[in-house]
Design a protein around this motif. Structure first.
Motif, short mmCIF file in Angstrom:
data_model
loop_
_atom_site.label_atom_id
_atom_site.label_comp_id
_atom_site.label_asym_id
_atom_site.label_seq_id
_atom_site.Cartn_x
_atom_site.Cartn_y
_atom_site.Cartn_z
N GLN A 1 0.84 -1.20 0.00
CA GLN A 1 0.00 0.00 0.00
C GLN A 1 0.88 1.25 0.00
N THR B 1 7.42 0.03 2.56
CA THR B 1 7.71 -1.02 3.56
C THR B 1 9.13 -1.56 3.35
N GLU C 1 -5.53 -6.68 15.26
CA GLU C 1 -4.80 -5.41 15.31
C GLU C 1 -5.64 -4.27 15.89
C1 F6R Z 1 -2.74 -4.45 8.41
C2 F6R Z 1 -1.78 -3.63 7.72
C3 F6R Z 1 -0.39 -4.12 7.59
C4 F6R Z 1 0.18 -3.78 6.21
C5 F6R Z 1 1.67 -4.14 6.14
C6 F6R Z 1 2.25 -3.86 4.78
O1 F6R Z 1 -4.00 -3.85 8.43
O2 F6R Z 1 -2.08 -2.56 7.27
O3 F6R Z 1 -0.30 -5.49 7.84
O4 F6R Z 1 -0.55 -4.48 5.25
O5 F6R Z 1 2.36 -3.41 7.11
O6 F6R Z 1 2.15 -2.51 4.47
P1 F6R Z 1 2.29 -2.00 2.99
O7 F6R Z 1 1.11 -2.53 2.24
O8 F6R Z 1 2.28 -0.51 3.10
O9 F6R Z 1 3.56 -2.55 2.45
#
Ligand code: F6R
Length: 596
Positions: free
Chosen positions: A341, A345, A480
């Protein structure tokens, strides 16, 4: 993972910084702080807890230049001592990221007479600036030298006591933007902080330095001044506000029908012969690695199931923090797909870099435009989710699924593994998705079920195949935001140990959308009911066995997970609400995980 804001202008800097920090509080919220120029000296105020706590101690001063920070602790507990900004000599600094070699640097600095008040890596960084300034004398040169010595990730906002009209900023592997509007200048970790002033911004690249002086912003890279392209944020200010919803999470759940529509329409035009648009050529690939973290990893598990079952090609789906360090087997026909998202990350980014280093083709599915993963992947596909503020992802998750379903469909057509009549049926059903989602969101059952189970300490989610992948996301959503201990299990596995945890009234949520193994899952659910479990079933068929049934529309398996997640999101939301939890900012979490 920590939010940074800086303001340089004619208005009240403290107020502007606080407003910006509030818009970034989803990035971390265990302490907050601000530094501003009062005449020629830098004042620092910090507070453990939320920005609201910091606001109580802020003076009504007319400062015009300052920086602020909202923290997600990495080094040292949340406390005033560890909160940012940190100061050493003439430098004051806020930081998002992790300095990996901070202990090594700390030793060198201690040998040179420096002592430290906090447990943070950030204090080492600011001391390093002070130390290097002694040799370099100029701030720009000092920052350039520091970049060569710091390892890890950082976005810094910096004040220097001798230049009270200036903010310095630099980044490596943590996001940082710079914006200006009619004599007001900003730095920020993310766009929501600037949206009430402007939608235009500059994105700093790794090892860029920005210097913000009144009416003049300069950028430097590798010792040379550079020009940078201005970008425009596609969303609106409203997209980063609650718009009357009690929580961002609820708002984002309700946005899903639109987000799915936008995402699908951008990549698929069912009325045209070409059908797919803006999607890469996938002909060459015979094998896929899908790599991601958390919920994004769960979408990868769904896609693995789809591609293996529908296209009959092998898919490895891996958690990025494992993938980056493991022995990976690819060949020239492998495509590595990373999903994120935020696009920032750390583990997903590292996995992407690993694949690229090995010369393997990479494709990123990302929400945040211009994020590191989006920029570094060979090809990027953006989901059309817009700003996602709630820490628990919902609309980005379902938009990722929608896009992955289209990729699967495209592969199925390439490899001729789908019958024409089946394809035509899916094509029809795709159009009905937003409407089906709306109906599911409006289902009144969630509150009632939540009120029956919200006080339980353990909840199980069971499913097989695709349903197991959906269960994992359902369980993550609930744990969570509600802090209830819940686990997702492949339904047949529970009796190999974990069923010992089932007691009278333990809620067991069964996901039953995969018709060919539905009976098997029902048998497993009945095994738990025989031991007292309270059964909540989520299915596209009228099943009489459970205590509660949430009925899903009957739709092709390629689209079902996009619908099946909605009851799980809303159940989690209602349960967390009844437990009085801070739904948008769950404890210990932050939205964008830019550290390993
Ligand atoms: C759960 C959540 C996290 C993200 C994870 C990856 O609701 O939001 O588990 O999915 O930290 O984050 P992105 O998608 O930004 O790489």
């Amino acid at each position: 993972m920590c939010g940074i804001v800086g303001y340089n202008g004619k208005e009240k800097a403290i107020e502007k910084i606080v407003t910006g920090l509030e818009a970034l509080e989803y990035r971390g919220y265990d302490s907050a702080g601000i530094a501003y120029f009062e005449k020629d000296t830098i004042q620092i105020l910090k507070k453990k807890g939320r920005i609201s706590a910091l606001k109580e101690i802020l003076p009504k001063k007319d400062a015009q230049v300052g920086i602020g920070h909202t923290r997600w602790a990495t080094h040292g507990e949340p406390s005033e001592r560890n909160a940012h900004p940190h100061r050493c000599g003439k430098f004051t600094l806020v930081h998002n990221g992790i300095i990996e070699n901070y202990l090594e640097l700390k030793n060198i600095l201690q040998e040179n007479g420096y002592s430290f008040l906090s447990e943070t890596d950030t204090e080492v960084a600011v001391a390093l600036l002070d130390y290097l300034y002694e040799e370099e004398k100029g701030v720009l040169k000092t920052l350039e030298k520091a970049m060569k010595m710091l390892r890890g990730s950082y976005a810094f906002g910096i004040l220097f006591e001798d230049t009270p009209d200036t903010i310095y900023a630099m980044r490596h592997s943590s996001p940082l933007i710079v914006a200006e509007k009619e004599g007001e200048e900003f730095i920020a970790s993310d766009v929501p902080a600037i949206l009430s002033y402007t939608q235009e911004y500059y994105l700093l690249d790794d090892f860029d330095i920005a210097i913000l002086k009144p009416n003049k912003i300069s950028f430097y890279h590798d010792g040379k001044e550079i020009t940078k392209e201005k970008l425009t944020f596609e969303g609106s200010l409203e997209s980063s506000q609650k718009e009357g919803y009690e929580h961002f999470m609820l708002k984002e759940i309700h946005e899903q029908p639109r987000v799915i529509k936008d995402t699908i329409e951008y990549y698929f035009d069912g009325t045209k012969n070409s059908l797919f648009q803006n999607l890469p050529d996938l002909k060459k690939y015979q094998k896929f690695h899908i790599v991601a973290c958390g919920s994004a990893y769960h979408t990868g598990l769904v896609a693995k199931s789809w591609i293996e079952e529908i296209v009959h090609l092998p898919v490895d789906c891996e958690i990025a923090s494992e993938y980056r360090y493991k022995q990976v087997f690819y060949d020239s026909n492998t495509l590595v797909i990373v999903i994120s998202q935020s696009g920032e990350t750390a583990d997903t980014l590292a996995s992407l870099r690993k694949a690229k280093k090995d010369g393997i083709d990479t494709l990123a599915i990302v929400n945040v435009i211009g994020s590191s993963i989006a920029r570094e992947a060979d090809q990027v596909l953006y989901i059309k989710a817009g700003c996602e503020i709630a820490v628990a992802t919902t609309k980005a998750y379902s938009a990722q699924l929608a896009l992955l379903s289209l990729l699967t469909l495209k592969l199925a057509l390439i490899h001729e593994t789908i019958r024409e009549d089946e394809f035509l049926e899916i094509r029809k059903q795709i159009e009905t998705l937003p409407q089906q989602m709306e109906k599911l969101i409006a289902n009144p059952q969630y509150q009632k079920i939540a009120s029956t189970i919200y006080e339980r300490d353990d909840i199980f989610y069971l499913g097989r195949k695709l349903d197991y992948a959906i269960s994992m996301e359902g369980a993550l959503k609930l744990k969570e935001i509600s802090y209830i201990n819940c686990v997702a299990y492949p339904a047949g596995e529970l009796k190999h140990g974990t069923i010992s945890l089932v007691e009278q009234k333990t809620p067991v949520i069964g996901i039953l959308t995969v018709s060919e193994i539905q009976e098997k899952t029902i048998s497993n659910l009945k095994e738990t009911a025989a031991r007292g479990a309270y059964l909540i079933l989520i299915s596209n068929e009228e099943i009489k066995e459970g205590n509660e049934l949430i009925l899903l529309p009957n739709i092709h398996p390629l689209l079902e997970p996009i619908l099946a997640i909605i009851p799980l999101q809303l159940l989690a939301y209602e349960i967390a609400k009844l437990r009085g939890c801070d739904i948008d900012k769950p404890r210990n979490l932050a939205k964008s995980v830019t550290v390993e």
